[in-house]
Design an enzyme around this catalytic site. Structure first.
Site, PDB file in Angstrom:
ATOM      1  N   HIS A  37       0.837  -1.206   0.000  1.00 23.91           N
ATOM      2  CA  HIS A  37       0.000   0.000   0.000  1.00 23.91           C
ATOM      3  C   HIS A  37       0.871   1.256   0.000  1.00 23.91           C
ATOM      4  O   HIS A  37       0.613   2.204  -0.747  1.00 23.91           O
ATOM      5  CB  HIS A  37      -0.889   0.039   1.251  1.00 23.91           C
ATOM      6  CG  HIS A  37      -1.928  -1.032   1.329  1.00 23.91           C
ATOM      7  ND1 HIS A  37      -2.142  -1.784   2.455  1.00 23.91           N
ATOM      8  CD2 HIS A  37      -2.841  -1.474   0.424  1.00 23.91           C
ATOM      9  CE1 HIS A  37      -3.135  -2.646   2.251  1.00 23.91           C
ATOM     10  NE2 HIS A  37      -3.566  -2.487   1.026  1.00 23.91           N
ATOM     11  N   LYS A  71     -17.857  -5.628   7.091  1.00 24.16           N
ATOM     12  CA  LYS A  71     -16.602  -6.287   7.447  1.00 24.16           C
ATOM     13  C   LYS A  71     -16.274  -5.977   8.902  1.00 24.16           C
ATOM     14  O   LYS A  71     -16.584  -4.894   9.382  1.00 24.16           O
ATOM     15  CB  LYS A  71     -15.456  -5.748   6.575  1.00 24.16           C
ATOM     16  CG  LYS A  71     -15.351  -6.363   5.202  1.00 24.16           C
ATOM     17  CD  LYS A  71     -14.056  -5.901   4.553  1.00 24.16           C
ATOM     18  CE  LYS A  71     -13.951  -6.321   3.100  1.00 24.16           C
ATOM     19  NZ  LYS A  71     -12.752  -5.736   2.456  1.00 24.16           N
ATOM     20  N   ARG A 109      -2.478  -6.615  -8.141  1.00 25.15           N
ATOM     21  CA  ARG A 109      -1.473  -7.651  -7.888  1.00 25.15           C
ATOM     22  C   ARG A 109      -1.702  -8.826  -8.826  1.00 25.15           C
ATOM     23  O   ARG A 109      -2.863  -9.241  -9.011  1.00 25.15           O
ATOM     24  CB  ARG A 109      -1.594  -8.186  -6.455  1.00 25.15           C
ATOM     25  CG  ARG A 109      -1.067  -7.272  -5.412  1.00 25.15           C
ATOM     26  CD  ARG A 109      -1.619  -7.638  -4.059  1.00 25.15           C
ATOM     27  NE  ARG A 109      -3.056  -7.416  -4.026  1.00 25.15           N
ATOM     28  CZ  ARG A 109      -3.814  -7.574  -2.945  1.00 25.15           C
ATOM     29  NH1 ARG A 109      -3.280  -7.978  -1.830  1.00 25.15           N
ATOM     30  NH2 ARG A 109      -5.112  -7.336  -2.990  1.00 25.15           N
ATOM     31  N   SER A 161      -2.995  -7.617   3.403  1.00 22.57           N
ATOM     32  CA  SER A 161      -3.220  -7.354   4.827  1.00 22.57           C
ATOM     33  C   SER A 161      -3.600  -8.642   5.556  1.00 22.57           C
ATOM     34  O   SER A 161      -3.187  -8.863   6.687  1.00 22.57           O
ATOM     35  CB  SER A 161      -4.339  -6.323   4.993  1.00 22.57           C
ATOM     36  OG  SER A 161      -3.978  -5.104   4.414  1.00 22.57           O
TER      37      SER A 161
HETATM   38  P1  ADP Z   1      -9.811  -3.385  -0.340  1.00 19.43           P
HETATM   39  O1  ADP Z   1      -9.828  -2.046  -1.002  1.00 19.43           O
HETATM   40  O2  ADP Z   1     -10.344  -4.449  -1.235  1.00 19.43           O
HETATM   41  O3  ADP Z   1     -10.391  -3.399   1.036  1.00 19.43           O
HETATM   42  P2  ADP Z   1      -7.043  -3.193   0.535  1.00 19.43           P
HETATM   43  O4  ADP Z   1      -7.366  -2.182   1.554  1.00 19.43           O
HETATM   44  O5  ADP Z   1      -6.200  -4.333   0.991  1.00 19.43           O
HETATM   45  O6  ADP Z   1      -8.286  -3.814  -0.178  1.00 19.43           O
HETATM   46  O7  ADP Z   1      -6.258  -2.521  -0.673  1.00 19.43           O
HETATM   47  C1  ADP Z   1      -6.519  -1.238  -1.167  1.00 19.43           C
HETATM   48  C2  ADP Z   1      -5.924  -1.139  -2.558  1.00 19.43           C
HETATM   49  O8  ADP Z   1      -4.539  -1.455  -2.532  1.00 19.43           O
HETATM   50  C3  ADP Z   1      -6.531  -2.089  -3.591  1.00 19.43           C
HETATM   51  O9  ADP Z   1      -6.524  -1.438  -4.844  1.00 19.43           O
HETATM   52  C4  ADP Z   1      -5.581  -3.256  -3.599  1.00 19.43           C
HETATM   53  O10 ADP Z   1      -5.613  -3.953  -4.837  1.00 19.43           O
HETATM   54  C5  ADP Z   1      -4.272  -2.530  -3.414  1.00 19.43           C
HETATM   55  N1  ADP Z   1      -3.257  -3.404  -2.829  1.00 19.43           N
HETATM   56  C6  ADP Z   1      -3.415  -4.292  -1.830  1.00 19.43           C
HETATM   57  N2  ADP Z   1      -2.263  -4.915  -1.559  1.00 19.43           N
HETATM   58  C7  ADP Z   1      -1.342  -4.422  -2.434  1.00 19.43           C
HETATM   59  C8  ADP Z   1       0.038  -4.693  -2.702  1.00 19.43           C
HETATM   60  N3  ADP Z   1       0.700  -5.632  -2.035  1.00 19.43           N
HETATM   61  N4  ADP Z   1       0.665  -3.980  -3.657  1.00 19.43           N
HETATM   62  C9  ADP Z   1      -0.021  -3.041  -4.357  1.00 19.43           C
HETATM   63  N5  ADP Z   1      -1.324  -2.762  -4.190  1.00 19.43           N
HETATM   64  C10 ADP Z   1      -1.985  -3.436  -3.241  1.00 19.43           C
END
Ligand code: ADP
Length: 174
Positions: free
Chosen positions: A17, A41, A94, A132
């Site tokens: 992130h 969630k 990813r 995460s």
């Molecule tokens: P969500 O939005 O589905 O709850 P997350 O909070 O984990 O998921 O991720 C927020 C954004 O960051 C999404 O676009 C996700 O694809 C991206 N993301 C998650 N993990 C990674 C990573 N390891 N590298 C790059 N982008 C990521």
């Protein structure tokens, strides 16, 4: 001036992130990291904890990041983006795992508001398999997460799972 929104749960923020935040901050004048409160969630961290942790990670980042703010939100991302005056929603992709969901979501957002563009940034090679949920699973059993998350996140999760000084309440779902 172009403003972009990077939405997500960030429960908790990983190095993947933070990498997207850093790279996107170079592309736009303003980047808003939008932390969603999703009533469906049950996150490990409360909304406030997730927002504060991201702010700390940005402040402690090796490369200075100055044009990024962090805001909590609830509801449709596309509405938040419009209210923030953003023209772009940034999402990370990813390997193959994210594509189908992200493709559907971006189509829906385009239908809801054609003025906001979704821009995908490929995850860096070293973060392709980082999520995460995997971080939480490893931290729960005392594994080393130092390469997966920024130091502030590592400290918080260690304290939580090892029953240290800091106890994180499991956020309640209303
Ligand atoms: P969500 O939005 O589905 O709850 P997350 O909070 O984990 O998921 O991720 C927020 C954004 O960051 C999404 O676009 C996700 O694809 C991206 N993301 C998650 N993990 C990674 C990573 N390891 N590298 C790059 N982008 C990521």
């Amino acid at each position: 001036m172009v403003t972009a929104v990077y939405p997500g749960s960030f429960d908790p923020m990983t190095r993947g992130h933070l990498d997207i935040v850093t790279r996107a901050s170079h592309l736009f004048d303003q980047l808003v990291v939008a932390v969603v409160r999703n009533p469906n969630k049950a996150p490990l961290l409360t909304l406030q904890q997730r927002v504060q942790l991201i702010q700390t990670c940005i402040q402690q980042s090796e490369r200075p990041i100055t044009n990024v703010t962090v805001q909590p939100f609830e509801g449709l991302t596309i509405d938040f983006a419009a209210a923030a005056g953003a023209e772009v929603i940034v999402r990370g992709l990813r390997a193959v795992s994210d594509f189908e969901f992200e493709f559907k979501m971006s189509q829906m957002n385009k239908t809801l508001n054609p003025c906001v563009e979704t821009l995908f940034m490929m995850a860096s090679l070293e973060h392709q398999f980082l999520s995460s949920s995997v971080v939480k699973e490893v931290a729960r059993y005392g594994g080393d997460i130092s390469k997966a998350v920024p130091p502030a996140v590592e400290t918080l999760l260690k304290e939580h799972y090892q029953g240290g000084l800091c106890t994180l309440p499991v956020a309640s779902v209303p």
